[in-house]
Design an enzyme around this catalytic site. Structure first.
Site, mmCIF file in Angstrom:
data_model
loop_
_atom_site.group_PDB
_atom_site.id
_atom_site.type_symbol
_atom_site.label_atom_id
_atom_site.label_comp_id
_atom_site.label_asym_id
_atom_site.label_seq_id
_atom_site.Cartn_x
_atom_site.Cartn_y
_atom_site.Cartn_z
ATOM 1 N N ALA A 51 8.264 10.376 9.807
ATOM 2 C CA ALA A 51 7.454 10.242 8.597
ATOM 3 C C ALA A 51 5.835 10.100 8.941
ATOM 4 C CB ALA A 51 7.925 9.439 7.702
ATOM 5 N N TRP A 52 5.676 9.443 9.755
ATOM 6 C CA TRP A 52 4.210 8.749 10.266
ATOM 7 C C TRP A 52 3.683 9.885 11.203
ATOM 8 C CZ3 TRP A 52 2.772 7.723 15.346
ATOM 9 C CH2 TRP A 52 3.981 7.915 16.314
ATOM 10 N N ALA B 123 0.638 -1.079 -0.065
ATOM 11 C CA ALA B 123 -0.042 0.062 -0.118
ATOM 12 C C ALA B 123 0.898 1.189 -0.120
ATOM 13 C CB ALA B 123 -0.864 -0.016 1.281
ATOM 14 N N LEU B 124 1.897 1.370 0.800
ATOM 15 C CA LEU B 124 2.859 2.417 0.933
ATOM 16 C C LEU B 124 3.640 2.684 -0.352
ATOM 17 C CD1 LEU B 124 4.312 2.484 4.450
ATOM 18 C CD2 LEU B 124 3.000 4.152 3.572
ATOM 19 N N GLU C 158 17.467 3.243 17.292
ATOM 20 C CA GLU C 158 16.798 4.482 17.578
ATOM 21 C C GLU C 158 16.335 4.540 18.973
ATOM 22 O OE1 GLU C 158 14.776 4.902 12.909
ATOM 23 O OE2 GLU C 158 13.780 4.111 14.650
ATOM 24 N N HIS D 104 12.821 9.968 12.375
ATOM 25 C CA HIS D 104 11.468 8.824 12.456
ATOM 26 C C HIS D 104 10.238 9.508 12.793
ATOM 27 C CE1 HIS D 104 10.785 4.348 12.817
ATOM 28 N NE2 HIS D 104 9.680 4.770 12.284
ATOM 29 N N ASP E 121 14.815 8.711 7.193
ATOM 30 C CA ASP E 121 14.069 9.044 8.291
ATOM 31 C C ASP E 121 14.147 7.807 9.803
ATOM 32 O OD1 ASP E 121 11.839 10.542 9.792
ATOM 33 O OD2 ASP E 121 10.604 8.817 9.278
ATOM 34 N N ALA F 164 11.376 3.574 5.667
ATOM 35 C CA ALA F 164 10.955 2.210 6.191
ATOM 36 C C ALA F 164 11.548 1.844 7.463
ATOM 37 C CB ALA F 164 10.977 1.154 5.182
ATOM 38 N N ARG F 165 12.641 1.260 7.648
ATOM 39 C CA ARG F 165 13.419 0.723 8.567
ATOM 40 C C ARG F 165 15.035 1.128 8.276
ATOM 41 N NH1 ARG F 165 9.123 1.095 10.545
ATOM 42 N NH2 ARG F 165 8.065 -0.258 11.822
#
Length: 320
Positions: A289-290, A160-161, A266, A287, A261, A236-237
């Site tokens: 972006a969300w 989806a992303l 982290e 981190h 990001d 993403a990660r």
């Protein structure tokens, strides 16, 4: 008459979701902690029926020590911090968040692409240093600017992303390639061979999960395949990218830029080589972006819906 024992819900890292949560429909007991250290997890979940965790690890040892635990609601899409095998063996339901950041994450990735391809940091630094003020012409040229229109975006991850990112890119006139899985024996229809997709990319954007197969997905060999003016975007990660190899590629001009990001560790309390240097073609955000208000609220609402569904005996967004 025996008093009803209400399900006990414990949110281990409530500060990771700084907004209002919907009320749960079922009667319950609620306990939340701003943050939870690894050493505190067992004590806090000892009597819990439902655990909510964004990034706090829940290991096999924790599960063995918490006999009441029946559900783990992950307050994120990624669930690599949860021991799924142990959960499955105990019959513990694990649910995650899905498809909530279809606006926020692609927007953030697009912001990084634009900033890097159009040399935002480099030209901002030039203006601050007075170089435009001393130019002999009306404008000042120092770093090559690349339009997104007419360029090629390679996406790793077609969920989806990845699809949402593709839609934004096409709207800006970019050609979009979906990379086949690394080392795949066959190339599926609609995909491009992994190595070829990297070599054709003006922008490479990662939108895939982090697991044993994708760890260090982009390393020295993969970066060497890319154009020396291409940019890498990772929202993403952190573990998808070999950070040492990335730093070297940026320093020697093997890569045009990188927008990250996420990092492997982290928060990076003990430092990170990518944070120790200042490069006009490297942008790192913490981190977030969300973290747009609309996007976060989508996540928070879905989290509560997942717990409500479990308490009602229904299955929603089940991992195991």
């Amino acid at each position: 008459m025996l008093q009803e024992i209400l399900p006990r819900i414990v949110f281990l890292d409530r500060d990771s979701l700084p907004l209002t949560l919907l009320p749960l429909q079922a009667a319950h007991q609620w306990q939340e902690y701003a943050n939870t250290a690894v050493s505190e997890v067992v004590d806090r979940l000892m009597l819990a029926d439902i655990a909510i965790s964004n990034k706090v690890p829940i290991t096999a040892a924790t599960i063995a020590a918490c006999p009441n635990l029946k559900m783990i609601a992950v307050a994120a899409t990624g669930y690599n911090q949860i021991d799924l095998a142990a959960c499955k063996a105990r019959g513990i339901r694990v649910c995650n968040i899905r498809d909530y950041a279809l606006a926020g994450v692609p927007e953030h990735a697009l912001m990084l692409m634009l900033a890097l391809r159009r040399q935002l940091l480099a030209y901002r630094a030039d203006v601050e240093a007075g170089q435009w003020q001393q130019a002999k012409s009306f404008c000042h040229f120092s770093a090559p600017i690349h339009d997104l229109a007419g360029s090629t975006l390679t996406l790793i991850g077609s969920g989806a992303l990845g699809q949402a990112m593709a839609s934004l890119a096409r709207a800006l006139g970019m050609e979009v390639l979906f990379a086949e899985r690394k080392h795949a024996k066959e190339v599926r229809q609609g995909f491009v061979d992994f190595n070829e997709a990297l070599s054709r990319a003006d922008v490479l954007s990662l939108h895939c999960p982090f697991n044993a197969q994708t760890s260090n997905l982009i390393g020295q060999a993969e970066l060497a395949l890319m154009k020396n003016d291409a940019v890498l975007i990772n929202t993403a990660r952190g573990g998808l990218v070999d950070e040492v190899a990335l730093l070297h590629a940026l320093q020697v001009g093997q890569l045009g830029g990188a927008g990250l990001d996420v990092l492997i560790t982290e928060p990076p309390r003990n430092g990170n080589a990518l944070l120790d240097i200042s490069l006009p073609n490297l942008i790192i955000t913490p981190h977030i972006a969300w973290a747009g208000q609309f996007t976060m609220q989508q996540l928070a609402d879905q989290l509560i819906h997942n717990v409500d569904a479990f308490l009602a005996g229904e299955a929603k967004n089940v991992v195991v």
